[in-house]
Scaffold this active site. Structure first.
Site, PDB file in Angstrom:
ATOM      1  N   THR B  13      34.151 101.326  17.888  1.00 30.55           N
ATOM      2  CA  THR B  13      35.590 101.569  17.786  1.00 30.55           C
ATOM      3  C   THR B  13      36.286 100.491  16.946  1.00 30.55           C
ATOM      4  OG1 THR B  13      35.471 102.485  20.002  1.00 30.55           O
ATOM      5  CG2 THR B  13      37.663 101.975  19.158  1.00 30.55           C
ATOM      6  N   VAL B  14      36.057  99.230  17.294  1.00 25.68           N
ATOM      7  CA  VAL B  14      36.767  98.150  16.611  1.00 25.68           C
ATOM      8  C   VAL B  14      36.264  97.973  15.182  1.00 25.68           C
ATOM      9  CG1 VAL B  14      37.431  95.738  16.706  1.00 25.68           C
ATOM     10  CG2 VAL B  14      37.112  97.001  18.833  1.00 25.68           C
ATOM     11  N   LYS B 106      35.153  89.263  24.706  1.00 28.85           N
ATOM     12  CA  LYS B 106      35.693  88.412  25.786  1.00 28.85           C
ATOM     13  C   LYS B 106      34.637  87.997  26.790  1.00 28.85           C
ATOM     14  CE  LYS B 106      37.408  92.579  28.010  1.00 28.85           C
ATOM     15  NZ  LYS B 106      37.131  93.480  26.861  1.00 28.85           N
ATOM     16  N   GLY B 135      44.287  92.830  23.153  1.00 31.20           N
ATOM     17  CA  GLY B 135      44.244  93.670  21.951  1.00 31.20           C
ATOM     18  C   GLY B 135      45.056  93.164  20.786  1.00 31.20           C
ATOM     19  N   ILE B 137      48.074  92.009  20.625  1.00 33.86           N
ATOM     20  CA  ILE B 137      49.103  91.006  20.899  1.00 33.86           C
ATOM     21  C   ILE B 137      48.601  89.621  20.483  1.00 33.86           C
ATOM     22  CG2 ILE B 137      50.516  89.954  22.696  1.00 33.86           C
ATOM     23  CD1 ILE B 137      50.082  92.453  24.382  1.00 33.86           C
ATOM     24  N   LYS B 206      39.762  87.697  30.610  1.00 36.63           N
ATOM     25  CA  LYS B 206      40.842  87.326  29.685  1.00 36.63           C
ATOM     26  C   LYS B 206      41.618  86.136  30.238  1.00 36.63           C
ATOM     27  CE  LYS B 206      41.066  92.158  28.284  1.00 36.63           C
ATOM     28  NZ  LYS B 206      41.685  93.457  28.617  1.00 36.63           N
TER      29      LYS B 206
END
Lengths: 441, 441
Positions: B13-14, B106, B135, B137, B206
């Site tokens: 996805t990324v 992470k 994500g 931010i 996180k």
């Protein structure tokens, strides 16, 4: 590593805050960046004023320009203020002497930003101004760096704490504009002459800088459409509330087919958007990136400490060797700011009419809207007393007017303007119609 | 200036999002930073998979470690995932070869962050991981740089979109946890095995990274107190709502006298705080700096495009020559994470008791609280049916229990724990008391 030496011009609120920060957090900062940040020169109007902060061993300069030129410092921190005069001369002197500059001076940048940026780029130094927009909120850095790989679609925000304070108080305590303004002045949130804030001009300075950063255009303060909050009444705030909205002074800038639409004005925003809860002197800026999505930053928009935090962040970047073109896009590549026609703005509107209580008035209003292709989402007619019209005002005495609140579906600003002109000309209303854009966030 | 050459490992996805971003915004980015960003090498499980994105002229590597070592690229982008195995080996290989690394991993950082950071610092390269937390931010960059001159007092946030989505849906649609979870799984917001998300472990990963960045401590995932949202019922959400609160899964980390209090758990927050309006899969992180004040960042916490935006921002920093120690404080100076005793947590609490409908039960509850020095702000006893107890459940059938909602004044967690143990032991309740911290924001 060698210390980074600062020359600071101006020891008002922000300058004092910066000295306080360096005193409180200086050791911490030195540990993190591996070098000391040392104030070696200061220029301030009153050397002998008691500031509660040790400035021993620092050289005092009567002339900020001399401080800016002096080889004893690596970074010139301009906290004098003013869009011309000595602030400009000193920043130019520092950049020309190949020194990095940090400033909180939004007026200077809104007027001379492009030429100062060119000077910084020519000399290969930084011109950082995080504190110039939204106080302690790191919006410049976010636009320049963190979201730098995005194309920005829209940037908007609550950019003036005075206006947001006044609107919040009007909302939460059901008080009149003039009343809250006086209180804000007493509390120091508003100037004796509040025009610069409540007229929207302060927010427009900041929006001019954000627009340039977001869209790669030359700073163009004079191209920003500016409306203040003076026309907002308790009736508007109550009506908006009952329909699910808050009224905020928002700066909005976006790229449209016909150019950049950049405007500062009161708008209605949905109550359940995060920005609707931003109250008091707090600021907020949102950036719509084409990959990041909507990124919202909220925090204190003014004050000695938050502003000092932003100035110190700019200094940290310089200490770490980061130099980014002041407006992200190198000056040589900045485009002209092509202004979109506001008449072509497309959106929904809130309208408050003081309608004469006579047969056919409402029908005429509806027809005037319909003739311009405007369809209505809702019409609410309140009794005047529920809107708290001032006691003894002529409006209440003769009961001539019936406040009518209209929410339209999406249409153009031109259609709205023409329809309201017709409604006024046809003699249906006792005062000028109130029209406020509804902003979809 | 020479192009910056990327080796990308992992095209899920990324990775796909990053290629899309470079294709859509590549020219724009090159204009801004004055150098091209070019993908020269890729390693992905399936080379032949149709990705809708041109990857011609790019060298394919079967082995990510070989790509990480290969001198054809300057920056190794690790998007494989997993806390050990090939992701770790490849990142180590890249750092050892003096290459900058960008990763969204992470789990890897929560487990091996300190040793990888040491490797990066020893080799003078960047290890950037903006995409690993929240994500799109830019919270890592804000902690490292923009607010770098602050001492952080507290950092907290909504760090898991799945949990926030579930809680938001339970709130807005008055639906049960299991029901919403099933829907979230169908929509792809929750995994088939949702434990990692709803148990709070993803948020804790996180928070471990944020804690290290904020307080200069070694990453200590295992020192984080973790509670998930499984125990939250519709009754809690409704009761909280009626008292002016929302329930959110919050990660909170703060320095206290007895050490660092770092916890992930559901908490009650005031409805009119900005973070209370953060709904659905959106994330939010707030940083309380000693000068900046409270800075709140809100945005998409996941998804191909926002995550790609964060990865690209990290790459931009490298292209501009910025190298900051991965956890801001150089590894040699990171302190041990000294864990505060959660029993010493001081705050208000929400309690829901399923009280036996018998004389003296409520008096006993009040006494148990009073004996521990806990004073009560409010007690509300609802009829069971208003709390939507499941039809046919034994609780409703025998009407044995009377849900009682208590809000306490500030007290210690130890006092609360002991009082509730007494209440349970004394046989006043039909099920374990529900206790949720109230977080002052």
């Amino acid at each position: 590593m060698k210390p980074l030496k600062l020359g600071i011009a101006g020891l008002g609120t922000v300058g004092g805050g910066l000295l306080g920060l360096l005193q409180a957090n200086g050791t911490h900062v030195a540990n993190i960046i591996g070098r000391e940040i040392r104030v070696t020169g200061i220029s301030a109007r009153n050397q002998s004023k008691e500031r509660g902060i040790a400035v021993d061993g620092v050289e005092w300069f009567a002339d900020p320009v001399a401080l800016a030129r002096d080889p004893s410092n690596d970074v010139f921190v301009e906290l004098i203020g003013g869009e011309d005069g000595v602030a400009k001369a000193a920043v130019e002197a520092a950049l020309s002497a190949k020194k990095h500059v940090v400033t909180a001076n939004k007026a200077l940048l809104a007027k001379h930003g492009v030429e100062l940026a060119r000077l910084a780029e020519t000399n290969g130094v930084a011109l950082n101004f995080e504190a110039a927009v939204a106080g302690g909120i790191p919006v410049i850095k976010t636009l320049r760096e963190a979201l730098g790989a995005n194309r920005v679609k829209r940037v908007y925000g609550i950019l003036n704490g005075t206006c947001n304070y006044i609107l919040t108080q009007m909302q939460s305590e059901n008080r009149a504009f003039d009343d809250v303004l006086k209180e804000a002045q007493a509390l120091g949130y508003a100037e004796a002459d509040p025009t610069f804030d409540i007229g929207g001009f302060d927010a427009a300075h900041k929006l001019a800088l954000l627009t340039s950063l977001a869209f790669g255009t030359r700073v163009a303060f004079e191209q920003i459409h500016v409306e203040g909050i003076q026309s907002i009444t308790q009736a508007d705030i109550e009506a908006a509330d009952s329909l699910g909205y808050r009224i905020k002074l928002l700066g909005v800038s976006m790229e449209t087919e016909s150019g950049i639409e950049a405007r500062v004005s009161p708008v209605l925003i949905n109550k359940d958007s995060a920005i609707a809860e931003v109250s008091g002197v707090t600021n907020a800026v949102a950036i719509d990136g084409n990959f990041s999505g909507n990124i919202l930053l909220v925090g204190p928009g003014a004050g000695a400490k938050p502003t000092a935090s932003a100035v110190a962040g700019d200094i940290l970047d310089i200490a770490r060797g980061l130099v980014v073109p002041p407006f992200v896009t190198p000056v040589a590549q900045l485009k002209a700011h092509r202004r979109a026609k506001l008449d072509q703005h497309y959106g929904s509107y809130y309208v408050r009419l003081a309608l004469y209580d006579k047969p056919g008035a409402m029908a005429n209003v509806a027809k005037s809207m319909g003739d311009r292709g405007i369809s209505l989402e809702s019409i609410v007619q309140h009794r005047p007393q529920t809107l708290h019209a001032p006691r003894g005002s002529s409006r209440v005495q003769n009961r001539a007017d019936q406040p009518v609140i209209i929410i339209t579906h999406e249409t153009t600003e031109e259609a709205m303007r023409l329809a309201l002109e017709t409604i006024e000309k046809d003699g249906n209303v006792t005062e000028r119609p109130q029209m406020i854009r509804i902003e979809e966030l």
